[in-house]
Design a protein around this motif. Structure first.
Motif, PDB file in Angstrom:
ATOM      1  N   ARG A 276       0.648  -1.550   0.313  1.00  0.00           N
ATOM      2  CA  ARG A 276       0.035   0.129  -0.179  1.00  0.00           C
ATOM      3  C   ARG A 276       0.636   1.088  -0.365  1.00  0.00           C
ATOM      4  N   SER A 325       1.740   2.447  11.878  1.00  0.00           N
ATOM      5  CA  SER A 325       0.649   2.293  10.816  1.00  0.00           C
ATOM      6  C   SER A 325      -0.046   0.495  11.305  1.00  0.00           C
ATOM      7  N   TYR A 327      -1.764  -2.957  10.063  1.00  0.00           N
ATOM      8  CA  TYR A 327      -2.357  -3.618   8.231  1.00  0.00           C
ATOM      9  C   TYR A 327      -2.507  -4.687   9.100  1.00  0.00           C
ATOM     10  N   VAL A 332      -5.310  -1.050   6.150  1.00  0.00           N
ATOM     11  CA  VAL A 332      -4.262  -0.328   6.846  1.00  0.00           C
ATOM     12  C   VAL A 332      -4.829   0.562   7.936  1.00  0.00           C
ATOM     13  N   ARG A 573       5.744   4.210   8.193  1.00  0.00           N
ATOM     14  CA  ARG A 573       5.057   3.614   9.047  1.00  0.00           C
ATOM     15  C   ARG A 573       5.280   3.623  10.382  1.00  0.00           C
ATOM     16  N   GLU A 621      -3.132  -6.937  14.858  1.00  0.00           N
ATOM     17  CA  GLU A 621      -3.883  -7.354  13.645  1.00  0.00           C
ATOM     18  C   GLU A 621      -2.927  -9.692  13.921  1.00  0.00           C
TER      19      GLU A 621
END
Length: 769
Positions: A276, A325, A327, A332, A573, A621
């Motif tokens: 991304r 970030s 994911y 995201v 990120r 995640e």
């Protein structure tokens, strides 16, 4: 003598309230009676007066029976982390706020004068409050004790009823429903995923738990709800404030100016096919210096996020708050708005982009002999994915890779092979655990789950990034500018002792009196490679490792066998990398947007904060992945699977299903007609009567009994010869007391302790990074 009430013997309400407000410390009914000389039968009337004042909302009573004005918080309070302000100051809020409007603002006491532990996202703590007058801050909190994390809100599935409804929590540890009054449903409909807050009604202490719906998230059967559950459950910030979006949209491309021109160098980005963002580019050539025969010149160029995200700006405050970030298979949650992460800070092909780059020179054996950092302007020659690059190196090119094969890809591969020679001498920890990739179909549901393929091109990029990170740490240390190090400490002594006991049980003794180094683990892993205990030993070695974290104190990176290491390569990120970029800008005088004195003073706190946000993201995640896998397996209830035991505890076994990767529990009560003793040293459950043994790493066949997509939980039972018949809880209790089981009768007596069968928390995997 304090002023009395018109009724002889009692003070007025105003007098009582003034006394409580001015009293230092805890004030009780006895203190009030003593102050106003209330004696004998008048104490009954005083009690009645205080109760009336409590009912009217003038005063409040704490659990310790001390009194306080209703608009003042208790001096000792349970709070949770509320975030950072623009100056980086930490704030907390009461866990159970029942007052009107927003709770009063509470600043967390920090600095050398305050010895309490720091707090981060998701943390709850017992604190002592002190009233202050500083702008809109009303209290300062001193941490007394960090408490186990517990979400203030509830997430669950709403089921309507005639008088409101109920919420079934999705949390595996929270199994009891909450009732919702008719006026508290928030117009939620049947089967909708909702967020709610617990509520207490008056003085009630008993009865059903009540909640009030505060947010509706949509149909729980929608595949997109799975990642939403994780985002809300872990309180991950996912909506950017208006001023942050405005700042991102106002950002403009960078002109060359006094930057180093790298536009003619064919730097390329190599990423996953579904990447991304593209924030790192690489290039290599054979070194033309005759003094470095067989050596290599390489460049790693990273998006210049520091140009756009300057210290104390709206973008910076939000990026620091998020830390990194997150994911998920379907989305995201970025650290930076898409205007930056997917555009101006993404190194897209053929587009000029600002970068911070490091030139590195290696000798023929892969040793780095020097490096140089520049702030530049680049133009990526191509973005290719790992399999595409590997295919080109293997002789299968396409229209993108064919022009780059001889000029870029082969030199990159050649430089990597040299670097790998130096890596082999360094001998970092070689734990290459398989990773699974969830692929979603057009409808958002899981289409397939595959084990990620490990290609040479993955390792090329990884090694280039590692060496760039090393160069960043060395450069900051050289200029005496503080760095945000990526620290991975050596295993703790007790973990090594436990590992040694385990290895001796397998006739694999560990050397005594040696300094623990990664090569010792590598030698062990090579020794068991291809043997029946290979998987088990790998698991135990993995568990012996510590968890990596961020800190301005350099304690080295044990797993990579490096003395200094700082993340530099992903500022899109990771906030840690942005801090490192600013440090380099300051050290090398590359601009006026480098690391500030204020940031330097707060680096310890920021390191703790971003370490906690990283752990939060990893947990979210992992939970999201578990829920997707459970949804994927939902139509395979009753099917049989091959699996591997990945966890052994006194309450049962964790089994990883293959190839899907789903992790399920087999309660100890379902293992068979025997009493199983937990052997912690050998990571085993051993049957007292039959001697049947279940060990970590054993391959087993299991049957799937339940797959809950809302909790991510799988319930399994042993299949085939490994499941001689379940024994019920009553029989197990009798066996633990040394009595014969009425169901099986004839089993031996046992004096082993009674085992519990409740679900434990999901085992956390850790890997050095």
């Amino acid at each position: 003598m304090a002023k009395k009430h018109e009724i002889e013997g009692l003070p007025s309400r105003e007098a009582v309230l003034d006394f409580i407000k001015g009293f230092e410390g805890r004030v009780t009914k006895r203190d009030i009676a003593r102050a106003f000389d209330v004696k004998g039968p008048d104490k009954v009337q005083l009690k009645k007066l205080l109760r009336e004042m409590t009912d009217d909302g003038l005063i409040a009573k704490d659990f310790s029976k001390s009194l306080r004005p209703s608009d003042r918080l208790p001096s000792v309070q349970v709070v949770e982390f509320a975030g950072l302000d623009r100056e980086g100051e930490s704030f907390v809020k009461p866990v159970n706020w029942e007052g009107e409007g927003a709770p009063p603002k509470i600043a967390l006491a920090t600095g050398k004068r305050h010895k309490g532990p720091a707090m981060g996202p998701g943390d709850r703590a017992l604190v002592r409050l002190r009233e202050v007058k500083r702008g809109d801050v009303r209290y300062q909190a001193e941490v007394l004790k960090i408490l186990p994390n517990a979400p203030a809100s509830i997430m669950g599935v709403f089921h309507g009823g005639e008088n409101g409804g109920r919420i079934h929590p999705i949390d595996k540890k929270n199994r009891d429903d909450f009732l919702v009054a008719a006026g508290d449903t928030g117009n939620a409909i049947e089967g909708e995923l909702v967020v709610a807050m617990p509520v207490r009604k008056g003085r009630e202490r008993l009865g059903p738990r009540m909640a009030r719906v505060t947010e509706r998230l949509g149909d729980v059967s929608d595949a997109r709800s799975i990642s939403l559950i994780a985002i809300h459950a872990y309180d991950i910030p996912h909506v950017f404030p208006t001023d942050v979006i405005k700042a991102a949209k106002a950002a403009k491309p960078v002109a060359l100016g006094d930057r180093t021109d790298l536009r003619d160098i064919p730097l390329i980005t190599i990423d996953p096919a579904d990447a991304r963002d593209h924030d790192d580019a690489i290039w290599a050539e054979a070194d033309t210096d005759p003094q470095n025969k067989g050596g290599w010149h390489t460049i790693v160029a990273i998006a210049d996020v520091a140009h756009y995200v300057t210290p104390d700006s709206a973008l910076d405050v939000e990026a620091k708050k998020r830390g990194n970030s997150c994911y998920f298979p379907d989305r995201v949650v970025p650290m930076l708005p898409e205007e930056l992460s997917a555009d101006l800070c993404s190194l897209m092909p053929g587009v000029e982009r600002a970068c911070l780059a490091v030139h590195m020179w290696f000798d023929a054996e892969g040793n780095k002999i020097r490096h140089k950092f520049v702030r530049g302007l680049m133009r990526s020659a191509a973005n290719i994915h790992y399999a595409q690059a590997q295919a080109a190196l293997d002789g299968i090119t396409d229209e993108t890779t064919a022009p780059l094969l001889d000029s870029v890809l082969k030199p990159l591969h050649g430089a990597w092979k040299a670097i790998m020679m130096a890596r082999a001498k360094r001998e970092p920890l070689d734990l290459d655990m398989p990773e699974r990739k969830i692929e979603l179909g057009p409808d958002g549901h899981v289409a397939r789950i595959n084990v990620r393929e490990r290609l040479d091109t993955h390792r090329v990029v990884e090694e280039f990034m590692i060496m760039a990170n090393v160069a960043a740490a060395e450069e900051l240390e050289k200029h005496r500018v503080p760095a945000m190090y990526r620290v991975h400490e050596e295993p703790a002594f007790d973990k090594i002792e436990a590992l040694s006991d385990f290895l001796r049980s397998l006739d694999l003794p560990t050397p005594k009196g040696q300094v623990m180094m990664p090569r010792l683990f590598n030698g062990l892993l090579k020794k068991v490679s291809g043997t029946p205990v290979e998987t088990m030993v790998n698991e135990v070695v993995l568990r012996s490792q510590t968890q990596a974290y961020y800190s301005p104190d350099n304690l080295g990176h044990f797993g990579l066998a490096l003395q200094r290491y700082a993340h530099f390569t992903s500022p899109i990120r990771r906030y840690s990398d942005l801090v490192v970029h600013r440090g380099l800008i300051r050290a090398l005088k590359l601009g006026n947007d480098g690391l500030t004195e204020g940031e330097i003073e707060e680096m310890t706190m920021v390191g703790e904060h971003i370490s906690s946000t990283e752990r939060r993201a990893m947990a979210a995640e992992r939970d999201s992945t578990a829920r997707y896998i459970a949804a994927y397996l939902g139509d395979r209830i009753g099917d049989y699977f091959e699996g591997r035991i990945t966890g052994v505890n006194k309450f049962g076994l964790f089994v990883l299903l293959e190839p899907s990767g789903g992790d399920g529990l087999i309660p100890i009560s379902q293992l068979g007609a025997d009493f199983y003793r937990h052997d912690e040293t050998h990571h085993s459950l051993i049957g007292e009567r039959t001697g049947e043994t279940f060990r970590l790493g054993d391959r087993v066949e299991v049957k799937l009994l339940e797959a809950n997509p809302f909790t991510g939980g799988l319930r399994l039972e042993m299949a085939g010869d490994r499941h001689p018949g379940a024994i019920g809880p009553k029989a197990r209790r009798m066996a633990s007391k040394g009595r014969r089981s009425p169901k099986r009768g004839g089993g031996p007596q046992s004096t082993a302790p009674k085992e519990k069968t409740e679900h434990p928390p999901r085992r956390k995997r850790r890997r050095p990074q």
